[in-house]
Design an enzyme around this catalytic site. Structure first.
Site, short mmCIF file in Angstrom:
data_model
loop_
_atom_site.label_atom_id
_atom_site.label_comp_id
_atom_site.label_asym_id
_atom_site.label_seq_id
_atom_site.Cartn_x
_atom_site.Cartn_y
_atom_site.Cartn_z
CD GLN A 130 -2.32 1.32 2.85
OE1 GLN A 130 -1.79 0.72 3.79
NE2 GLN A 130 -3.40 2.02 2.99
N GLY A 131 0.78 2.06 -1.05
CA GLY A 131 1.56 3.29 -1.14
C GLY A 131 0.70 4.53 -0.94
CB SER A 133 2.29 7.11 4.50
OG SER A 133 1.20 6.58 5.20
CB SER A 165 3.75 -2.65 5.60
OG SER A 165 3.61 -1.74 6.64
CD GLU A 248 -6.97 -3.68 9.10
OE1 GLU A 248 -6.86 -2.50 8.75
OE2 GLU A 248 -6.12 -4.28 9.74
CD GLU A 392 -1.93 11.64 19.04
OE1 GLU A 392 -1.81 10.80 18.13
OE2 GLU A 392 -1.28 11.57 20.11
#
Ligand SMILES: Cc1cc2nc3c(=O)[nH]c(=O)nc-3n(C[C@H](O)[C@H](O)[C@H](O)COP(=O)(O)OP(=O)(O)OC[C@H]3O[C@@H](n4cnc5c(N)ncnc54)[C@H](O)[C@@H]3O)c2cc1C
Length: 413
Positions: A130-131, A133, A165, A248, A392
């Site tokens: 997964q790209g 960030s 990841s 998920e 947060e």
């Protein structure tokens, strides 16, 4: 709250139990009980092939793409049974390929994209990462600056992703890139599918606190992907990305209480082994952990009730309940693993035995009460409050959606 499962899912549970009894080796005690990291990895790869062979991957997908057309609750039952026996849910890239991308293609992909990719995800021929960030875009994802432009029949991609990841285990990446340079915020972002094995892509490992390199930087320098590998309309990738991030939660709700309860039992055994279970301060912290894991169980039931009787279309966020659950387990895990280190005292600083195979949630089920296992879980617990939306960010969601507090100003979108 009625938490009994319908009869058809219970008969499926019986089928899964039969498969597990037939396929798991004699004396099976969980993947954590396999001492060597290499052996455990090899077992996980073999196990994935067995799950595929027995039709237990992508069970909610339509049969034409290799699935079985079963309900989300069947998937929950499967994950429960895997968690209960301590068998892996799949391999490293399956979270991204099966759970995230596959389910998203079913909602947004073209028939050609589904036919091409879904069967290959299940067979393991295509392994995804997964790209999303970037160095300047994490919580504020819409600030991303990776660009893609159409050049004839291809998209040309330039930019950088980070914390990707398992990119080193993958051969494909789904990514968000800005395809309309004039737009700001959510509009103008496209969701692209791109092969990793090409000269324009460079993958550099990042070493984490644990010493493992599970995530990476991914650099795109004139990387190419065919024009038709955009999911959703060009410039309208944001809702596609939001669907993906929502895929998920139901399973976590079912498996978290099992995995965290097993880990708590190990923690209690650790306190007893070390003679610390009579220390009133340790007992107080253990009791706090027990109460939290019980609450986690009921939070799980709440989400499962939503899975059973969906009030929202499939694939949309489970909303506030999911944010509460994420916040709850991730912050619990920081405190519980800190307690494990305190109980071990100085011994905890000398890791013996392997750490978890994966950086997410608890250690591998069946792991021994070793210092290496607890240290790995302790270090990984820090990441739990960051990935899939930081604490947060979850609190912001709850403040706005549950408490009705005014929306905070956002730089983008
Ligand atoms: C183990 C791990 C695996 C990951 N895997 C992937 C992956 O495969 N693919 C991928 O794309 N990404 C991945 N990520 C990245 C992850 O999604 C980001 O780390 C996360 O979104 C936070 O972004 P950031 O790190 O840029 O922190 P920032 O967004 O810069 O946040 C820094 C701090 O500021 C706080 N903050 C930010 N905005 C607000 C706000 N509005 N209000 C209050 N506080 C705020 C945050 O909570 C945090 O404490 C992974 C991260 C980890 C830890």
């Amino acid at each position: 709250m009625d938490m009994s499962y319908p009869a058809e899912t219970e008969s499926f549970r019986a089928e899964v139990r039969t498969v597990l009894a037939q396929e798991l080796p004699p004396g099976w005690a969980g993947i954590g009980a396999i001492a060597g990291r290499g052996d455990a990895e090899r077992f996980a790869a073999r196990w994935r092939r067995a799950l595929y062979r027995r039709g237990l991957l992508g069970i909610t997908w339509p049969p034409e793409y290799g699935g079985r057309g079963l309900s989300p609750l069947h998937q929950v039952v499967l994950m429960e049974e895997l968690a209960r026996t301590g068998a892996p849910f799949g391999e490293h890239t399956d979270l991204f390929g099966i759970k995230m991308l596959g389910s998203t293609l079913l909602r947004w992909g073209t028939p050609e994209q589904r036919r091409r990719f879904l069967p290959r995800i299940l067979s393991g021929e295509d392994r995804w990462c997964q790209g999303f960030s970037e160095p300047g875009a994490g919580s504020d994802l819409a600030a991303l600056t990776t660009r893609a432009r159409l050049d004839g029949t291809d998209w040309i991609i330039d930019g950088q992703k980070v914390w990707t990841s398992v990119a080193h285990r993958a051969n494909w990446i789904f990514l968000l890139a800005r395809t309309d340079p004039r737009a700001r915020g959510h509009p103008g972002i496209s969701f692209l599918l791109c092969p990793l094995d090409q000269p324009g892509v460079e993958i550099r490992p990042i070493r984490a606190l644990t010493g493992d390199s599970d995530f990476n930087e991914v650099f795109f320098t004139g990387a190419r992907t065919p024009a038709d590998l955009v999911v959703g309309a060009p410039g309208e990738g944001w809702p596609v990305a939001m669907t993906l991030l929502g895929h998920e939660r139901g399973e976590e709700a079912a498996t978290n209480p099992i995995l965290f309860r097993a880990e708590l039992d190990r923690l209690l055994a650790l306190a007893a082994e070390r003679g610390r279970d009579h220390d009133p301060l340790i007992r107080q912290r253990l009791a706090w952990c027990y109460a939290r894991v019980e609450v986690m169980r009921y939070l799980g039931y709440r989400i499962l009730t939503q899975v059973q009787r969906p009030t929202e279309p499939a694939g949309t966020e489970l909303g506030a309940a999911a944010s509460v659950a994420k916040l709850y387990w991730s912050e619990y895990h920081v405190a519980a693993t800190e307690l494990a280190l305190d109980i071990q005292g100085l011994d905890g600083l000398v890791p013996e035995g392997r750490g978890p195979l994966r950086a997410v949630r608890t250690d591998d089920p069946g792991a021994p009460n070793s210092s290496g296992s607890w240290l790995g879980a302790f270090l990984n617990a820090r990441a739990g409050t960051i990935y899939a939306g930081t604490s947060e960010v979850q609190r912001n969601i709850l403040a706005e959606t549950v408490l009705g507090l005014p929306k905070e100003k956002r730089a983008h979108g």
